[in-house]
Design a protein around this motif. Structure first.
Motif, PDB file in Angstrom:
ATOM      1  N   GLY A  70       5.835 -28.911  12.544  1.00  0.00           N
ATOM      2  CA  GLY A  70       5.120 -28.449  11.362  1.00  0.00           C
ATOM      3  C   GLY A  70       4.722 -29.612  10.481  1.00  0.00           C
ATOM      4  N   PHE A  71       3.605 -29.463   9.778  1.00  0.00           N
ATOM      5  CA  PHE A  71       3.127 -30.567   8.943  1.00  0.00           C
ATOM      6  C   PHE A  71       4.083 -30.851   7.789  1.00  0.00           C
ATOM      7  CE2 PHE A  71       0.702 -32.003   5.186  1.00  0.00           C
ATOM      8  CZ  PHE A  71       0.352 -33.258   5.658  1.00  0.00           C
ATOM      9  N   ARG A  72       4.545 -29.820   7.103  1.00  0.00           N
ATOM     10  CA  ARG A  72       5.447 -30.051   5.970  1.00  0.00           C
ATOM     11  C   ARG A  72       6.733 -30.726   6.429  1.00  0.00           C
ATOM     12  NH1 ARG A  72       4.080 -24.487   4.557  1.00  0.00           N
ATOM     13  NH2 ARG A  72       2.499 -24.452   2.910  1.00  0.00           N
ATOM     14  N   GLU A  73       7.262 -30.266   7.555  1.00  0.00           N
ATOM     15  CA  GLU A  73       8.483 -30.875   8.082  1.00  0.00           C
ATOM     16  C   GLU A  73       8.261 -32.345   8.422  1.00  0.00           C
ATOM     17  OE1 GLU A  73       8.819 -26.481   8.763  1.00  0.00           O
ATOM     18  OE2 GLU A  73       7.233 -27.990   8.903  1.00  0.00           O
ATOM     19  N   GLY A  74       7.143 -32.631   9.092  1.00  0.00           N
ATOM     20  CA  GLY A  74       6.854 -34.011   9.462  1.00  0.00           C
ATOM     21  C   GLY A  74       6.608 -34.910   8.260  1.00  0.00           C
ATOM     22  N   LEU A  75       5.873 -34.390   7.285  1.00  0.00           N
ATOM     23  CA  LEU A  75       5.568 -35.195   6.099  1.00  0.00           C
ATOM     24  C   LEU A  75       6.833 -35.506   5.310  1.00  0.00           C
ATOM     25  CD1 LEU A  75       3.373 -36.459   4.293  1.00  0.00           C
ATOM     26  CD2 LEU A  75       3.249 -34.264   3.082  1.00  0.00           C
ATOM     27  N   ALA A  76       7.672 -34.493   5.095  1.00  0.00           N
ATOM     28  CA  ALA A  76       8.895 -34.694   4.315  1.00  0.00           C
ATOM     29  C   ALA A  76       9.807 -35.714   4.996  1.00  0.00           C
ATOM     30  CB  ALA A  76       9.625 -33.370   4.125  1.00  0.00           C
TER      31      ALA A  76
ATOM     32  N   GLU B  88      -3.551 -32.939  19.894  1.00  0.00           N
ATOM     33  CA  GLU B  88      -3.827 -31.999  20.979  1.00  0.00           C
ATOM     34  C   GLU B  88      -2.763 -30.907  21.075  1.00  0.00           C
ATOM     35  OE1 GLU B  88      -6.617 -31.947  22.717  1.00  0.00           O
ATOM     36  OE2 GLU B  88      -7.291 -33.657  21.546  1.00  0.00           O
ATOM     37  N   ILE B  89      -1.520 -31.270  20.827  1.00  0.00           N
ATOM     38  CA  ILE B  89      -0.438 -30.284  20.888  1.00  0.00           C
ATOM     39  C   ILE B  89      -0.557 -29.271  19.756  1.00  0.00           C
ATOM     40  CG2 ILE B  89       2.060 -29.995  20.576  1.00  0.00           C
ATOM     41  CD1 ILE B  89       2.428 -32.636  22.094  1.00  0.00           C
ATOM     42  N   VAL B  90      -0.757 -29.765  18.548  1.00  0.00           N
ATOM     43  CA  VAL B  90      -0.729 -28.886  17.376  1.00  0.00           C
ATOM     44  C   VAL B  90      -1.975 -28.016  17.297  1.00  0.00           C
ATOM     45  CG1 VAL B  90      -0.590 -28.814  14.847  1.00  0.00           C
ATOM     46  CG2 VAL B  90       0.784 -30.469  16.129  1.00  0.00           C
ATOM     47  N   ARG B  91      -3.130 -28.521  17.718  1.00  0.00           N
ATOM     48  CA  ARG B  91      -4.363 -27.744  17.564  1.00  0.00           C
ATOM     49  C   ARG B  91      -4.343 -26.490  18.426  1.00  0.00           C
ATOM     50  NH1 ARG B  91      -8.467 -27.745  21.237  1.00  0.00           N
ATOM     51  NH2 ARG B  91      -8.369 -29.210  22.993  1.00  0.00           N
ATOM     52  N   ARG B  92      -3.506 -26.447  19.440  1.00  0.00           N
ATOM     53  CA  ARG B  92      -3.375 -25.256  20.266  1.00  0.00           C
ATOM     54  C   ARG B  92      -2.441 -24.220  19.648  1.00  0.00           C
ATOM     55  NH1 ARG B  92      -4.789 -29.345  23.542  1.00  0.00           N
ATOM     56  NH2 ARG B  92      -5.908 -28.849  25.484  1.00  0.00           N
ATOM     57  N   ARG B  93      -1.782 -24.589  18.568  1.00  0.00           N
ATOM     58  CA  ARG B  93      -0.776 -23.710  17.992  1.00  0.00           C
ATOM     59  C   ARG B  93      -0.949 -23.488  16.497  1.00  0.00           C
ATOM     60  NH1 ARG B  93       0.814 -26.680  22.143  1.00  0.00           N
ATOM     61  NH2 ARG B  93       2.088 -25.629  23.741  1.00  0.00           N
ATOM     62  N   ALA B  94      -1.910 -24.128  15.898  1.00  0.00           N
ATOM     63  CA  ALA B  94      -2.131 -24.005  14.459  1.00  0.00           C
ATOM     64  C   ALA B  94      -3.596 -24.276  14.164  1.00  0.00           C
ATOM     65  CB  ALA B  94      -1.233 -24.987  13.699  1.00  0.00           C
ATOM     66  N   ALA B  95      -3.978 -24.155  12.907  1.00  0.00           N
ATOM     67  CA  ALA B  95      -5.354 -24.428  12.507  1.00  0.00           C
ATOM     68  C   ALA B  95      -5.708 -25.888  12.784  1.00  0.00           C
ATOM     69  CB  ALA B  95      -5.535 -24.122  11.020  1.00  0.00           C
ATOM     70  N   LEU B  96      -6.980 -26.140  13.048  1.00  0.00           N
ATOM     71  CA  LEU B  96      -7.417 -27.474  13.431  1.00  0.00           C
ATOM     72  C   LEU B  96      -7.155 -28.488  12.325  1.00  0.00           C
ATOM     73  CD1 LEU B  96      -8.744 -29.181  15.619  1.00  0.00           C
ATOM     74  CD2 LEU B  96     -10.979 -28.584  14.648  1.00  0.00           C
ATOM     75  N   ARG B  97      -7.341 -28.092  11.079  1.00  0.00           N
ATOM     76  CA  ARG B  97      -7.112 -29.046   9.988  1.00  0.00           C
ATOM     77  C   ARG B  97      -5.634 -29.440   9.903  1.00  0.00           C
ATOM     78  NH1 ARG B  97      -8.142 -24.276   7.002  1.00  0.00           N
ATOM     79  NH2 ARG B  97      -6.349 -23.521   5.825  1.00  0.00           N
ATOM     80  N   THR B  98      -4.745 -28.505  10.259  1.00  0.00           N
ATOM     81  CA  THR B  98      -3.322 -28.837  10.300  1.00  0.00           C
ATOM     82  C   THR B  98      -3.043 -29.847  11.405  1.00  0.00           C
ATOM     83  OG1 THR B  98      -2.756 -26.624   9.507  1.00  0.00           O
ATOM     84  CG2 THR B  98      -0.999 -27.889  10.555  1.00  0.00           C
ATOM     85  N   ALA B  99      -3.699 -29.651  12.555  1.00  0.00           N
ATOM     86  CA  ALA B  99      -3.514 -30.576  13.675  1.00  0.00           C
ATOM     87  C   ALA B  99      -4.003 -31.974  13.311  1.00  0.00           C
ATOM     88  CB  ALA B  99      -4.258 -30.056  14.902  1.00  0.00           C
ATOM     89  N   VAL B 100      -5.137 -32.051  12.619  1.00  0.00           N
ATOM     90  CA  VAL B 100      -5.664 -33.351  12.190  1.00  0.00           C
ATOM     91  C   VAL B 100      -4.680 -34.021  11.229  1.00  0.00           C
ATOM     92  CG1 VAL B 100      -7.487 -34.498  10.876  1.00  0.00           C
ATOM     93  CG2 VAL B 100      -8.072 -32.716  12.534  1.00  0.00           C
ATOM     94  N   ALA B 101      -4.149 -33.250  10.291  1.00  0.00           N
ATOM     95  CA  ALA B 101      -3.191 -33.805   9.332  1.00  0.00           C
ATOM     96  C   ALA B 101      -1.949 -34.332  10.051  1.00  0.00           C
ATOM     97  CB  ALA B 101      -2.802 -32.752   8.297  1.00  0.00           C
ATOM     98  N   CYS B 102      -1.485 -33.601  11.070  1.00  0.00           N
ATOM     99  CA  CYS B 102      -0.295 -34.043  11.810  1.00  0.00           C
ATOM    100  C   CYS B 102      -0.590 -35.312  12.602  1.00  0.00           C
ATOM    101  CB  CYS B 102       0.179 -32.932  12.739  1.00  0.00           C
ATOM    102  SG  CYS B 102       0.909 -31.510  11.897  1.00  0.00           S
ATOM    103  N   GLY B 103      -1.781 -35.380  13.233  1.00  0.00           N
ATOM    104  CA  GLY B 103      -2.145 -36.585  13.969  1.00  0.00           C
ATOM    105  C   GLY B 103      -2.240 -37.797  13.063  1.00  0.00           C
ATOM    106  N   ILE B 104      -2.862 -37.616  11.902  1.00  0.00           N
ATOM    107  CA  ILE B 104      -2.949 -38.711  10.929  1.00  0.00           C
ATOM    108  C   ILE B 104      -1.563 -39.088  10.425  1.00  0.00           C
ATOM    109  CG2 ILE B 104      -3.762 -39.295   8.606  1.00  0.00           C
ATOM    110  CD1 ILE B 104      -6.285 -37.684   9.207  1.00  0.00           C
ATOM    111  N   GLY B 105      -0.706 -38.081  10.249  1.00  0.00           N
ATOM    112  CA  GLY B 105       0.658 -38.354   9.799  1.00  0.00           C
ATOM    113  C   GLY B 105       1.404 -39.269  10.756  1.00  0.00           C
ATOM    114  N   VAL B 106       1.222 -39.047  12.060  1.00  0.00           N
ATOM    115  CA  VAL B 106       1.849 -39.923  13.051  1.00  0.00           C
ATOM    116  C   VAL B 106       1.239 -41.321  12.987  1.00  0.00           C
ATOM    117  CG1 VAL B 106       2.194 -40.316  15.523  1.00  0.00           C
ATOM    118  CG2 VAL B 106       2.462 -38.014  14.583  1.00  0.00           C
TER     119      VAL B 106
END
Length: 413
Positions: free
Chosen positions: A328-334, A116-134
């Motif tokens: 950011g997704f890259r930051e979180g993934l790394a 919910e946080i990321v989808r308001r600030r980035a593309a929806l697919r990025t938000a989904v990737a971040c949620g799955i990452g968590v």
């Protein structure tokens, strides 16, 4: 326009369903680990604390001698949680599994929250990737499913407070969440100034409602302890500086570079507050400059606290696990890959927690990845357009460019 809005709503629902399903798998994984492993020594310590609280209560526990146990350094709400878990254990449920349930549930909620946080600030697919990452973070699976501390619970309340204030325009609920965060574990105190500053930027009514929610919960949870055992609460909780191990971050590097032991002693003693102040200042500054980016400001404060921490603990890696995905997704993934391997190997030794030489090297690599992620994350936050409306006031979306108008290849990652 109506078709476009319908399609966007459908996409958000589908994104939520995907993250919800993956989060359910992540929760099940954590609970399987909790049910089939003894966990580290902290599980035994928590069980000892819970039994003592069952005898003395969650208020008087701070003044009780606890033979065979470390100092009881948990805020008041954690005591009530342990009291409830102790009552459940008396019905034959395994306390070792129960103590890991709150953090596992917190991770489940945190994955949806980050979406919910990321989808308001980035593309929806990025938000989904971040949620799955968590949801699938090896850091969080290891620390919540195996270690079972309360860090993840405190972190999700802190991020929820930022989301409620900046995105949901619900300052009263945000104040409640902020108070709950520091009532579980005191770590999110570094994010409180950012939250209060963002509330003030929203105007007097917003600040008043946020302060009222915070004060009500704080008085209810902390009030009885402050009245009954103020000195013990101050010594056990407010002045707790962590362990004296030389295993992580600045203290570890001080050893590597041969700095005098007196320097390390100062860093871990009275000087540790000097490393907390930059965390507070950074979050507060970002909240002032970009109040609509409040979740990012809270994430920076939490991540910076881990970066500058002079204490060591594998469970502390939790502090930045979800926070880096907010930035950011890259930051979180790394970070989650490197720190996750650190945690998995650290928990996989012959003893419950073992900082072997490979784990120490991975920890140093994780520290560097965390530092880089915080730098790039802060740069991204400050690169967003100035806010067109502070939290709590009706106005445009936090970013000047609507998500629906972003080209498919322009996702902020």
């Amino acid at each position: 326009m109506g078709i476009r809005m319908w399609c966007e709503t459908w996409d958000v629902r589908r994104a939520r369903a995907v993250v919800l399903a993956v989060s359910a798998v992540g929760l099940l994984t954590r609970m399987i680990i909790a049910a089939n492993t003894p966990g580290p020594t902290d599980v035994r310590f928590f069980e000892g604390f819970a039994k003592a609280i069952g005898v003395h209560g969650p208020i008087r526990i701070y003044e009780q001698p606890l033979p065979g146990l470390p100092v009881y350094n948990h805020p008041p709400l954690a005591g009530w949680m342990l009291l409830g878990l102790n009552d459940l254990a008396e019905f034959g449920m395994s306390f070792g599994a129960l103590i890991r349930f709150p953090a596992s549930i917190a991770d489940f909620c945190c994955a949806l929250l980050v979406l919910e946080i990321v989808r308001r600030r980035a593309a929806l697919r990025t938000a989904v990737a971040c949620g799955i990452g968590v949801a699938l973070s090896p850091v969080l699976i290891a620390t919540s499913g195996y270690h079972g501390n309360t860090d993840a619970v405190a972190i999700v309340f802190a991020l929820a407070a930022a989301h409620l204030l900046a995105d949901r325009k619900a300052p009263l609920a945000a104040g409640v969440a902020a108070a709950l965060s520091i009532s579980v574990k005191f770590i999110p105190v570094v994010a409180l100034p950012a939250l209060f500053i963002a509330a003030l930027r929203g105007g007097r009514p917003v600040a008043a409602r946020f302060a009222a929610g915070f004060a009500a919960v704080f008085a209810l949870v902390w009030g009885p302890v402050l009245v009954a055992v103020p000195r013990q609460l101050k010594e056990n909780v407010l002045e707790y500086a962590g362990g004296s191990y030389h295993l992580w971050g600045l203290v570890r590097f001080a050893d590597v570079f041969g700095l005098p032991e007196s320097v390390v002693t100062f860093m871990q003693g009275g000087g540790h507050f000097l490393f907390v102040l930059p965390c507070v200042a950074a979050g507060a500054w970002i909240a002032w400059r970009r109040p609509a980016q409040l979740p990012g400001a809270v994430a920076v404060a939490l991540g910076l606290l881990l970066l500058l921490s002079t204490a060591s603990g594998l469970q502390y890696l939790t502090w930045a696990a979800a926070a880096l995905f907010v930035l950011g997704f890259r930051e979180g993934l790394a970070y989650n890959c490197v720190a996750g391997l650190t945690a998995v190997l650290g928990y996989g030794g012959r003893s419950a927690v073992r900082w072997s030489e490979p784990v120490l090297l991975l920890g140093a690599a994780g520290w560097i990845v965390l530092a880089v992620g915080l730098v790039t994350g802060v740069r991204r936050l400050l690169a967003t357009p100035p806010d067109t409306g502070p939290p709590g006031r009706p106005g445009p979306a936090p970013l000047a460019v609507p998500r629906t108008s972003q080209p498919s290849g322009s996702a902020v990652t």
